[in-house]
Scaffold this active site. Structure first.
Site, PDB file in Angstrom:
ATOM      1  N   CYS A 271      -1.143  17.289  31.510  1.00  0.00           N
ATOM      2  CA  CYS A 271       0.103  17.605  30.802  1.00  0.00           C
ATOM      3  C   CYS A 271       0.946  18.652  31.525  1.00  0.00           C
ATOM      4  O   CYS A 271       2.125  18.829  31.213  1.00  0.00           O
ATOM      5  CB  CYS A 271      -0.199  18.094  29.388  1.00  0.00           C
ATOM      6  SG  CYS A 271      -0.768  16.781  28.315  1.00  0.00           S
TER       7      CYS A 271
HETATM    8  N1  COA Z   1      -5.799  10.165   9.440  1.00  0.00           N
HETATM    9  C1  COA Z   1      -6.372  10.781   8.379  1.00  0.00           C
HETATM   10  N2  COA Z   1      -7.262  11.789   8.509  1.00  0.00           N
HETATM   11  C2  COA Z   1      -7.608  12.160   9.744  1.00  0.00           C
HETATM   12  C3  COA Z   1      -7.062  11.548  10.892  1.00  0.00           C
HETATM   13  C4  COA Z   1      -6.118  10.508  10.698  1.00  0.00           C
HETATM   14  N3  COA Z   1      -5.550   9.869  11.723  1.00  0.00           N
HETATM   15  N4  COA Z   1      -7.578  12.158  11.985  1.00  0.00           N
HETATM   16  C5  COA Z   1      -8.418  13.097  11.545  1.00  0.00           C
HETATM   17  N5  COA Z   1      -8.456  13.104  10.190  1.00  0.00           N
HETATM   18  C6  COA Z   1      -9.261  13.948   9.301  1.00  0.00           C
HETATM   19  C7  COA Z   1     -10.504  14.475   9.997  1.00  0.00           C
HETATM   20  O1  COA Z   1     -11.573  13.544   9.922  1.00  0.00           O
HETATM   21  C8  COA Z   1     -10.802  15.729   9.207  1.00  0.00           C
HETATM   22  O2  COA Z   1     -11.439  15.408   8.009  1.00  0.00           O
HETATM   23  P1  COA Z   1     -12.550  16.364   7.365  1.00  0.00           P
HETATM   24  O3  COA Z   1     -11.823  17.651   7.080  1.00  0.00           O
HETATM   25  O4  COA Z   1     -12.984  15.619   6.164  1.00  0.00           O
HETATM   26  O5  COA Z   1     -13.594  16.534   8.432  1.00  0.00           O
HETATM   27  C9  COA Z   1      -9.411  16.253   8.872  1.00  0.00           C
HETATM   28  O6  COA Z   1      -8.522  15.123   8.931  1.00  0.00           O
HETATM   29  C10 COA Z   1      -8.956  17.296   9.854  1.00  0.00           C
HETATM   30  O7  COA Z   1      -9.198  16.799  11.185  1.00  0.00           O
HETATM   31  P2  COA Z   1      -9.038  17.616  12.467  1.00  0.00           P
HETATM   32  O8  COA Z   1      -9.291  16.770  13.672  1.00  0.00           O
HETATM   33  O9  COA Z   1      -9.825  18.878  12.343  1.00  0.00           O
HETATM   34  O10 COA Z   1      -7.473  17.870  12.351  1.00  0.00           O
HETATM   35  P3  COA Z   1      -6.556  19.015  12.876  1.00  0.00           P
HETATM   36  O11 COA Z   1      -5.827  19.579  11.719  1.00  0.00           O
HETATM   37  O12 COA Z   1      -7.246  19.929  13.807  1.00  0.00           O
HETATM   38  O13 COA Z   1      -5.487  18.178  13.723  1.00  0.00           O
HETATM   39  C11 COA Z   1      -5.021  17.549  15.997  1.00  0.00           C
HETATM   40  C12 COA Z   1      -5.882  17.326  14.774  1.00  0.00           C
HETATM   41  C13 COA Z   1      -5.533  16.730  17.143  1.00  0.00           C
HETATM   42  C14 COA Z   1      -3.591  17.087  15.655  1.00  0.00           C
HETATM   43  C15 COA Z   1      -5.029  19.054  16.316  1.00  0.00           C
HETATM   44  O14 COA Z   1      -6.336  19.545  16.441  1.00  0.00           O
HETATM   45  C16 COA Z   1      -4.258  19.365  17.575  1.00  0.00           C
HETATM   46  O15 COA Z   1      -3.059  19.212  17.645  1.00  0.00           O
HETATM   47  N6  COA Z   1      -4.894  19.861  18.588  1.00  0.00           N
HETATM   48  C17 COA Z   1      -4.185  20.182  19.789  1.00  0.00           C
HETATM   49  C18 COA Z   1      -4.573  19.306  20.860  1.00  0.00           C
HETATM   50  C19 COA Z   1      -3.544  18.348  21.378  1.00  0.00           C
HETATM   51  O16 COA Z   1      -2.555  18.011  20.792  1.00  0.00           O
HETATM   52  N7  COA Z   1      -3.874  17.901  22.546  1.00  0.00           N
HETATM   53  C20 COA Z   1      -3.145  16.927  23.236  1.00  0.00           C
HETATM   54  C21 COA Z   1      -3.285  17.137  24.691  1.00  0.00           C
HETATM   55  S1  COA Z   1      -2.439  18.614  25.214  1.00  0.00           S
END
Ligand code: COA
Length: 373
Positions: free
Chosen positions: A156
């Site tokens: 990225c």
């Molecule tokens: N739809 C519904 N629920 C989902 C889901 C989806 N598509 N994806 C994950 N969930 C659920 C998870 O299973 C989890 O459930 P639980 O609480 O029962 O375990 C909950 O939602 C939270 O999941 P989590 O993965 O911890 O979400 P988050 O709030 O951390 O958001 C990202 C996920 C990836 C958006 C976030 O971590 C992020 O932006 N990270 C930065 C990394 C990034 O963007 N990298 C790209 C390359 S630079």
């Protein structure tokens, strides 16, 4: 030493776009079929059922509402769940080179430059469609530039690393006009059957023309300074590579596509980038409040909110830290360049801004710019 500036930028957007609703409908149909076909094993506890995705989660967790893609029909077909981009013959321009050229032509036109004025082409992107010949050399040929060309990959952060590389060539006198392109076909490395990441990426191409100040058109951008940083992490990884052809699980295994520990990335990268921006500003004798705007990497709206709060000392307005995530999603290295391209025309001479990227590696880059008269 010569002075390097940004003369112009270009942006090419694929016409097809997929809304969260369409993407979730395809994933949920695929997951329902997968679960149905394995009903007995799921019932006996041998297999975990695939969970359903949701439009609300995606928008809240990431700020993404839709994404542009090279091929919509394959991605939203529950029987395919991947882009279907036909292979081209060796005597046809390859797809990555073609979209890079589309963005490059805009950047050249904007600066009033002809292809023969360009001394070097850098293709900086998170995935190259083949090992060699370099995509950049194909772009060089398609445009009709002379000089030299090469590819570089810093995930990225490829665009900010590309800008600094181009600027260093200009400063050292090895080139006077360097075209840096970022064709990002991120849908090709995305696992559309993985609920946690199927929504993250989109496709696009951007271009940045970095030149010696004396050549640059009026209204160019002075590069006040740039800084690069890397720190190894397995939290964003893609194991696809030329040594995988003998792997027992084959090249379709999920780890040969994008995988990440999203939560860890969030927690580790936000402080790293905020600290990097602040110390770079300090080094330049500037404060966060001297920045009229930050064009941050477009991975996640909540990440950007936190980073900008740490740098500015308050939550950034849409004017201070614009987002393109809602319609483009994460376009890897191209994200901050799209934001810069689309949200910089209102700058007055002397106003300063920051282009910033971060991602796999980990890698991060900051480029502080000032609008010239
Ligand atoms: N739809 C519904 N629920 C989902 C889901 C989806 N598509 N994806 C994950 N969930 C659920 C998870 O299973 C989890 O459930 P639980 O609480 O029962 O375990 C909950 O939602 C939270 O999941 P989590 O993965 O911890 O979400 P988050 O709030 O951390 O958001 C990202 C996920 C990836 C958006 C976030 O971590 C992020 O932006 N990270 C930065 C990394 C990034 O963007 N990298 C790209 C390359 S630079």
């Amino acid at each position: 030493m010569k002075t390097a500036v940004i003369s112009s930028t270009g942006l090419w957007t694929p016409p097809d776009s997929i809304s969260n609703e369409e993407l979730v409908a395809a994933y949920n149909a695929w997951a329902t079929t997968w679960n149905k076909e394995r009903e007995a094993d799921i019932g006996s506890g041998m297999l975990e059922p695939k969970p359903m995705s949701s439009v609300e989660f995606i928008e809240k967790a990431s700020g993404i509402k839709s994404r542009h893609v090279m091929n919509k029909s394959g991605i939203i077909d529950p029987d395919i769940m991947a882009p279907r981009i036909p292979e081209r013959k060796n005597d046809e321009i390859s797809i990555m080179a073609e979209i890079a050229v589309n963005a490059a032509r805009q950047a050249l036109d904007a600066a009033g430059r002809k292809p023969e004025d360009i001394d070097a082409v850098i293709c900086a992107a998170s995935n190259m469609q083949r090992a060699y010949p370099a995509m950049a050399i194909e772009v060089q040929k398609a445009l009709g530039c002379s000089g030299f060309a090469f590819d570089m990959n810093v995930a990225c952060s490829s665009a900010t690393f590309g800008i600094q590389t181009a600027a260093d060539f200009v400063r050292a006198g090895s080139a006077r006009s360097v075209l840096m392109v970022n064709p990002e076909i991120c849908s090709g490395h995305l696992n559309f059957t993985d609920r946690d990441s199927h929504f993250i990426f989109g496709d696009v191409a951007t271009a940045v023309l970095v030149e010696e100040e004396s050549l640059a058109p009026a209204g160019h951008w002075k590069i006040l300074g740039s800084r690069l940083k890397t720190e190894f992490s397995n939290n964003i990884r893609n194991n696809f590579g030329f040594l995988n052809r003998t792997a027992p699980e084959g090249i379709d295994a999920p780890d040969k596509l994008f995988v990440q520990e999203g939560r860890k990335v969030f927690k580790e990268v936000v402080p790293m980038v905020a600290e990097m921006i602040s110390s770079h500003m300090k080094e330049l004798g500037l404060q966060g409040t001297d920045l009229r705007r930050m064009w941050l990497h477009q991975a996640n709206v909540n990440m950007n909110r936190l980073i900008s709060s740490k740098v500015l000392g308050h939550e950034a307005s849409a004017d201070e830290s614009p987002t393109v995530l809602d319609t483009y999603a994460n376009t890897s290295s191209a994200g901050s360049i799209i934001a810069f391209h689309k949200h910089s025309a209102d700058f007055a001479a002397g106003e300063k801004g920051l282009i910033c990227s971060f991602g796999a590696g980990y890698s991060a880059g900051t480029v502080v710019v000032e609008k010239a008269a």
